[in-house]
Each structure stands twice: as structure tokens, then as C-alpha cells.
Design an enzyme around this catalytic site. Structure first.
Site, PDB file in Angstrom:
ATOM      1  N   ARG A 295       0.088  14.196  13.570  1.00 22.62           N
ATOM      2  CA  ARG A 295       0.462  14.087  12.161  1.00 22.62           C
ATOM      3  C   ARG A 295       0.484  15.426  11.405  1.00 22.62           C
ATOM      4  NH1 ARG A 295      -1.911   8.633   9.607  1.00 22.62           N
ATOM      5  NH2 ARG A 295       0.138   8.569   8.662  1.00 22.62           N
TER       6      ARG A 295
ATOM      7  N   ARG B  18      -8.598  -0.611   4.534  1.00 19.42           N
ATOM      8  CA  ARG B  18      -7.766   0.444   3.939  1.00 19.42           C
ATOM      9  C   ARG B  18      -6.370  -0.095   3.618  1.00 19.42           C
ATOM     10  NH1 ARG B  18      -6.940   5.043   7.335  1.00 19.42           N
ATOM     11  NH2 ARG B  18      -5.656   5.485   5.529  1.00 19.42           N
TER      12      ARG B  18
ATOM     13  N   LYS C 169       0.831  -1.224   0.000  1.00 16.04           N
ATOM     14  CA  LYS C 169       0.000   0.000   0.000  1.00 16.04           C
ATOM     15  C   LYS C 169       0.856   1.261   0.000  1.00 16.04           C
ATOM     16  CE  LYS C 169      -1.777   1.582   4.066  1.00 16.04           C
ATOM     17  NZ  LYS C 169      -1.560   2.987   4.428  1.00 16.04           N
ATOM     18  N   ASN C 170       1.820   1.324   0.911  1.00 15.51           N
ATOM     19  CA  ASN C 170       2.548   2.579   1.099  1.00 15.51           C
ATOM     20  C   ASN C 170       3.579   2.853  -0.002  1.00 15.51           C
ATOM     21  OD1 ASN C 170       0.990   3.109   3.260  1.00 15.51           O
ATOM     22  ND2 ASN C 170       2.507   2.547   4.813  1.00 15.51           N
TER      23      ASN C 170
ATOM     24  N   CYS D 142      -5.213   7.492   9.483  1.00 14.21           N
ATOM     25  CA  CYS D 142      -5.437   6.877  10.797  1.00 14.21           C
ATOM     26  C   CYS D 142      -5.155   7.883  11.903  1.00 14.21           C
ATOM     27  CB  CYS D 142      -4.517   5.673  10.970  1.00 14.21           C
ATOM     28  SG  CYS D 142      -4.988   4.280   9.957  1.00 14.21           S
TER      29      CYS D 142
ATOM     30  N   ASP E 124       4.379   0.578  12.214  1.00 12.11           N
ATOM     31  CA  ASP E 124       3.190  -0.074  11.642  1.00 12.11           C
ATOM     32  C   ASP E 124       3.070  -1.536  12.071  1.00 12.11           C
ATOM     33  OD1 ASP E 124       2.728   2.304  10.387  1.00 12.11           O
ATOM     34  OD2 ASP E 124       3.357   1.647   8.396  1.00 12.11           O
TER      35      ASP E 124
HETATM   36  C1  EPZ Z   1       3.965   6.997   6.560  1.00 12.11           C
HETATM   37  O1  EPZ Z   1       3.170   8.019   7.141  1.00 12.11           O
HETATM   38  C2  EPZ Z   1       3.051   5.807   6.373  1.00 12.11           C
HETATM   39  N1  EPZ Z   1       1.938   6.185   5.502  1.00 12.11           N
HETATM   40  C3  EPZ Z   1       2.539   5.343   7.731  1.00 12.11           C
HETATM   41  O2  EPZ Z   1       1.791   4.142   7.507  1.00 12.11           O
HETATM   42  C4  EPZ Z   1       3.713   5.008   8.642  1.00 12.11           C
HETATM   43  O3  EPZ Z   1       3.220   4.715   9.931  1.00 12.11           O
HETATM   44  C5  EPZ Z   1       4.659   6.217   8.728  1.00 12.11           C
HETATM   45  O4  EPZ Z   1       5.068   6.641   7.396  1.00 12.11           O
HETATM   46  C6  EPZ Z   1       5.926   5.930   9.525  1.00 12.11           C
HETATM   47  O5  EPZ Z   1       6.600   4.840   8.977  1.00 12.11           O
HETATM   48  C7  EPZ Z   1       2.100   6.156   4.193  1.00 12.11           C
HETATM   49  O6  EPZ Z   1       3.151   5.853   3.658  1.00 12.11           O
HETATM   50  C8  EPZ Z   1       0.912   6.505   3.363  1.00 12.11           C
HETATM   51  P1  EPZ Z   1       5.990  10.357   8.598  1.00 12.11           P
HETATM   52  P2  EPZ Z   1       3.681   9.518   7.163  1.00 12.11           P
HETATM   53  O7  EPZ Z   1       5.852  11.644   7.891  1.00 12.11           O
HETATM   54  O8  EPZ Z   1       4.404   9.815   5.912  1.00 12.11           O
HETATM   55  C9  EPZ Z   1       6.241  13.562  12.155  1.00 12.11           C
HETATM   56  C10 EPZ Z   1       0.012   2.618   7.875  1.00 12.11           C
HETATM   57  O9  EPZ Z   1      -0.519   2.033   8.845  1.00 12.11           O
HETATM   58  N2  EPZ Z   1       6.046  14.603  11.143  1.00 12.11           N
HETATM   59  O10 EPZ Z   1       7.196   9.517   8.344  1.00 12.11           O
HETATM   60  O11 EPZ Z   1       2.516  10.354   7.537  1.00 12.11           O
HETATM   61  C11 EPZ Z   1       4.996  12.704  12.337  1.00 12.11           C
HETATM   62  O12 EPZ Z   1       4.047  13.314  13.177  1.00 12.11           O
HETATM   63  C12 EPZ Z   1       0.443   4.053   7.987  1.00 12.11           C
HETATM   64  O13 EPZ Z   1       0.165   2.072   6.764  1.00 12.11           O
HETATM   65  C13 EPZ Z   1       6.088  15.925  11.518  1.00 12.11           C
HETATM   66  O14 EPZ Z   1       6.260  16.272  12.697  1.00 12.11           O
HETATM   67  O15 EPZ Z   1       4.698   9.463   8.380  1.00 12.11           O
HETATM   68  C14 EPZ Z   1       5.587  11.443  12.899  1.00 12.11           C
HETATM   69  O16 EPZ Z   1       5.792  11.607  14.275  1.00 12.11           O
HETATM   70  C15 EPZ Z   1      -0.032   4.761   9.164  1.00 12.11           C
HETATM   71  N3  EPZ Z   1       5.929  16.894  10.557  1.00 12.11           N
HETATM   72  C16 EPZ Z   1       6.930  11.338  12.193  1.00 12.11           C
HETATM   73  O17 EPZ Z   1       7.218  12.661  11.704  1.00 12.11           O
HETATM   74  C17 EPZ Z   1       5.740  16.584   9.249  1.00 12.11           C
HETATM   75  O18 EPZ Z   1       5.617  17.498   8.424  1.00 12.11           O
HETATM   76  C18 EPZ Z   1       6.973  10.367  11.031  1.00 12.11           C
HETATM   77  O19 EPZ Z   1       5.890  10.620  10.159  1.00 12.11           O
HETATM   78  C19 EPZ Z   1       5.709  15.227   8.871  1.00 12.11           C
HETATM   79  C20 EPZ Z   1       5.862  14.252   9.839  1.00 12.11           C
END
Ligand code: EPZ
Length: 423
Positions: A126, A403, A24-25, A121, A311
Site C-alpha cells: 500500500r 472498523r 465507510k469508504n 488493513c 473488498d
Molecule cells: C481504497 O483503498 C479503499 N479504502 C479500500 O478499502 C479498497 O480495498 C481499495 O480502495 C481498492 O478498492 C478506502 O477507501 C478508505 P487504492 P486505497 O489506492 O485508496 C496501489 C476496505 O476494506 N497504489 O485504490 O488505499 C495499491 O497498492 C478497504 O474497506 C500504489 O501503488 O486503494 C493497490 O495495489 C481496504 N501507489 C492499488 O494501487 C499509490 O500511491 C489500488 O489501491 C496508491 C495505490
């Protein structure tokens, strides 16, 4: 209308074989990347059949692209020669987190994007501040008004060096999408290193881009003026694979997962071995065997890749509920990712949550109950809980699970579980 649920009669050993779905991702950013393809068609194979994929195709069509799925639903052709839309409505944005990637893709293609905040989710606040900061330094004007983020490219993209505050997957992908067609060299430091980023790089390069370094923490993007159609096969879903592996460790038995890339699973394979599972790579897949009760591991701390994936934390927590001993989970990526813990407790699990730490004292057994998924991976943990528990478990909130899992009841049935979707 009554709500559907998964009905599971638990306490069976798992045995059998299933093929792991496409990731998916990786599929979602690659679909957003199709918007950059001005000439020809992009064909994505091994695409999982998921609601998030359908919603992404719907966004592409709203913007003017044409998406055609083959009969199997696993290959999609996207033709994006005519992109006329520059706005995505709030309701569509809200359906999933990855909708934010259209910010980079649309800006790259049209120089404009008007969109709401992404959904996804509820596992933490986020924010998207890192995406916005990076885009501003690349020459995009961004204002927010009434919940709409209005983005305008000043003239051309201004290639620069970007250092991310943390290796965000989404921010790394969004910057790649925005700069893949720009002139000059952009460098992302402290980039996310997840295998899904490598898939996005490979797909963009197949379309004619020049991106190097994905998989490491420095990614160098030399924009190509235009991108063309390409064929690409999505990597296997490492989190779906880990869900089935954690279930086998919890229930015992022997399963074969076809199409797994075990290089993506190294840290979790080592944890599973510590839990007592035996893992063997063979014939394009992975065999997982487990006899007796899993052993507790002292601590599982989620980290950015190649650390333990956030995840997979809910699935491993479900397995730890019946381990011999106590496992402490530390969630360091998302601040609200233990919503499955109170539901596992309804099955009799012994779990204490304190801020970002959960202490799981393993018990001999759990017992069936009604539980509810409140997010995707938490839902997978409910299913594993039901597979472990004595008697019948009903898992509600199935749309969350759909999803990210193409057909979790089919896959677990193939692995010998007694599980059915009741409508
Ligand atoms: C991706 O989410 C995945 N989603 C998530 O998968 C996964 O949990 C996550 O990466 C971490 O591996 C997709 O790929 C569609 P991040 P993403 O930006 O990109 C903080 C699943 O179950 N952050 O790497 O949203 C954030 O709050 C899902 O398949 C900021 O502070 O994750 C988090 O603490 C759920 N500011 C950390 O960084 C920002 O601008 C990592 O988030 C962006 C992120």
C-alpha cells in the site's frame, strides 16, 4: 482483560430484513473534505457509526474543527471555520488508511501538512507514491524526514493534467481534495471510477466546487476560491451489502436488504446468479433468495471498479468453501489479501493459495472452530464461515471488523442468524 469474540452457532438458513449502513469508504473522504469548508457547517447524514469514523472526527478536532454527532450517531455536523493545526501525529495517522486524505485537505486549507504514513488493513504494501507524484506536479514540495512527510505548497496550486499509473481510489480522492479550491483546471486521467468517488464529487460540489466526470476515468476539477457548508447524504455501503448477499448465498434462505443501490453491485449480482441465487429489486431494496448448495463459478478475479471488488473477495471466498465444485480466486489489486484463507481452513475449508491465486474446492459442510480476523473484510469472511459451519465458531479480532461494520452481530441476528458478541 479477556478478549471479546463473536460466538456463532452455524448452519441456519438466513431469513429476515436489515437496513444496509452508510458507506465507510464514502464517509471518510467526505469527512476529510469538511476541512475545506471555511464558511458555515457541513452536515453529513447516513454516516456509519464506526471506529474509523470516530478516528477521523478526532483528527478533524485536533486540527481545530468541531464535530457534533446527533443522538443516533448517524448525522455529523462539522464546523471548520478555524483550522489552526497543520500536523497529525503518527499514532493517529496509523489507525487507518484514509488518514492520508488529510494530506490533500490540509494542504488545500493551510498550504502545509506534516504527517506520518497512513495505517489500515495489512493487505499489501500500500504505497502512496502516486499521491506524492501528483502533489509534486501540482506545486507541492514534499520531503520525508524520520518517518514524517513534510508538505509545503510553493505558492498557489499549479493546475495541470495528471495521468495516474493505475486508478487508485485514494490518489484520485486526494487530488480532488487538494484542487477543489485552487484556481484553474486540473484534469485526472485514469481516475478511479468507484461510486465513492462520485459521492465525494457530489459533496464537494454541494459545498460550491466545480468537479465533473467522477464515475468515468477522466475527472475535471475547476477550483472554486472558497467552499461553504452543505448537507449531504452518504451512499449505502456496497461492500456491507455484498457481505450479507454472499452470506445468504452460502447459508440459503431469503433476506431483504433495505436501502441498497443495486446499480453499484452489478458484477457481483451476476456472480451470485451464477452461484444459483435469485435476486429481485423491490421497495427500495433487494431480496436475495437461495435454495440448496451454491454452485461454484470458475474464476473470480478482482479488478478496479466496475470489475469485481477486492473488498468483496473474502466474503465470496467464504461462500465458495461450500459450493458444488471448484472456484479459483485471482487477487489483482492487493498482493496480500488471502490472510482469511488459513483461518477458513481451520473450519475445514479446502483452499490452496499460490501467490495471488487461491483455489477453493467446495465441501458439503464446514465445522465450527476458533478463528481470528486479521483484517476488516477477512473478518467478515470469518463470520460467514461461522454461519455456514456446523456447531459453534468463535471469531476473535473483532476490532478489525468494527472498523467497517457498524454492528455485524445485530445485522446477522436481524437476518435470523444465531450470533452474539461475548465480552
Ligand atoms: C481504497 O483503498 C479503499 N479504502 C479500500 O478499502 C479498497 O480495498 C481499495 O480502495 C481498492 O478498492 C478506502 O477507501 C478508505 P487504492 P486505497 O489506492 O485508496 C496501489 C476496505 O476494506 N497504489 O485504490 O488505499 C495499491 O497498492 C478497504 O474497506 C500504489 O501503488 O486503494 C493497490 O495495489 C481496504 N501507489 C492499488 O494501487 C499509490 O500511491 C489500488 O489501491 C496508491 C495505490
Amino acid at each position: 482483560m479477556t478478549e471479546g469474540y463473536l460466538s456463532i452457532n452455524g448452519r441456519r438458513k438466513l431469513s429476515g430484513e436489515t437496513r444496509v449502513q452508510g458507506c465507510k469508504n464514502a464517509a471518510l473522504p467526505c469527512l476529510a473534505a469538511c476541512l475545506l469548508c471555511e464558511k458555515g457547517e457541513a452536515c453529513i447524514e447516513n454516516c456509519p457509526r464506526l471506529t474509523d469514523v470516530e478516528n477521523t472526527a478526532q483528527i478533524l478536532e485536533t486540527l481545530g474543527a468541531v464535530c457534533c454527532f446527533d443522538e443516533s450517531g448517524h448525522a455529523v455536523t462539522v464546523k471548520a471555520e478555524n483550522v489552526f493545526g497543520t500536523a497529525i501525529d503518527n499514532e493517529m495517522m496509523n489507525r487507518m488508511r484514509s488518514s492520508v486524505l488529510f494530506m490533500g485537505a490540509l494542504l488545500s486549507r493551510t498550504g502545509e501538512a506534516d504527517l506520518g504514513y497512513p495505517g489500515g488493513c495489512e493487505i499489501g504494501s500500500r504505497p502512496i507514491d502516486m499521491h506524492i507524484r501528483a502533489f509534486r506536479s501540482l506545486g507541492v514540495d514534499i520531503e520525508e524526514e524520520g518517518g514524517i512527510i513534510r508538505c509545503r505548497l510553493r505558492s498557489k496550486i499549479k493546475p495541470c493534467q495528471i495521468s495516474l499509473l493505475c486508478p487508485s481510489v485514494g490518489a484520485t480522492e486526494n487530488i480532488m481534495l487538494l484542487t477543489a479550491r485552487s484556481e484553474g483546471e486540473t484534469v485526472i486521467r485514469n481516475a478511479a471510477r468507484e461510486p465513492e468517488i462520485v459521492d465525494l464529487q457530489n459533496f464537494l460540489n454541494a459545498m460550491g466546487a466545480d468537479i465533473r466526470g467522477a464515475g468515468s476515468d477522466i475527472i475535471v476539477i475547476n477550483g472554486a476560491p472558497s467552499l461553504r457548508g452543505a448537507e449531504f447524504r452518504i451512499m449505502p455501503d456496497r461492500i456491507a451489502a455484498l457481505t450479507y448477499m454472499a452470506a445468504a448465498a452460502a447459508c440459503g434462505g431469503k433476506i431483504f436488504l433495505r436501502g441498497v443501490n443495486s446499480e453499484h453491485l452489478a458484477i457481483c449480482m451476476s456472480v451470485l446468479r451464477d452461484m444459483g441465487a435469485s435476486l429481485r429489486r423491490a421497495d427500495g431494496g433487494l431480496t436475495v433468495s437461495m435454495s440448496g448448495r451454491p454452485r461454484a463459478v470458475n474464476m473470480i478475479k478482482t479488478l478496479y471498479y466496475p470489475g469485481f471488488p477486492t473488498d468483496a473477495q473474502p466474503a465470496f471466498m467464504a461462500a465458495a468453501t461450500v459450493a458444488d465444485g471448484t472456484t479459483v480466486f485471482v487477487e489483482s489489486i492487493f498482493e496480500n489479501r488471502f490472510r482469511h484463507a488459513p483461518e477458513l481452513k481451520k473450519l475445514g475449508a479446502d483452499i490452496d493459495v499460490n501467490m495471488c491465486q487461491a483455489t477453493v474446492r467446495g465441501k458439503e459442510s464446514l465445522s465450527g472452530a476458533e478463528v481470528r480476523a486479521s483484517d476488516l473484510r477477512g473478518g467478515a469472511a470469518m463470520v460467514i464461515g461461522g454461519l455456514i459451519a456446523d456447531g459453534t465458531t468463535r471469531v476473535y479480532g473483532v476490532p478489525h471488523i468494527e472498523r467497517g461494520y457498524e454492528n455485524i452481530s445485530r445485522d446477522f441476528s436481524d437476518l435470523g442468524a444465531d450470533i452474539r458478541m461475548i465480552y
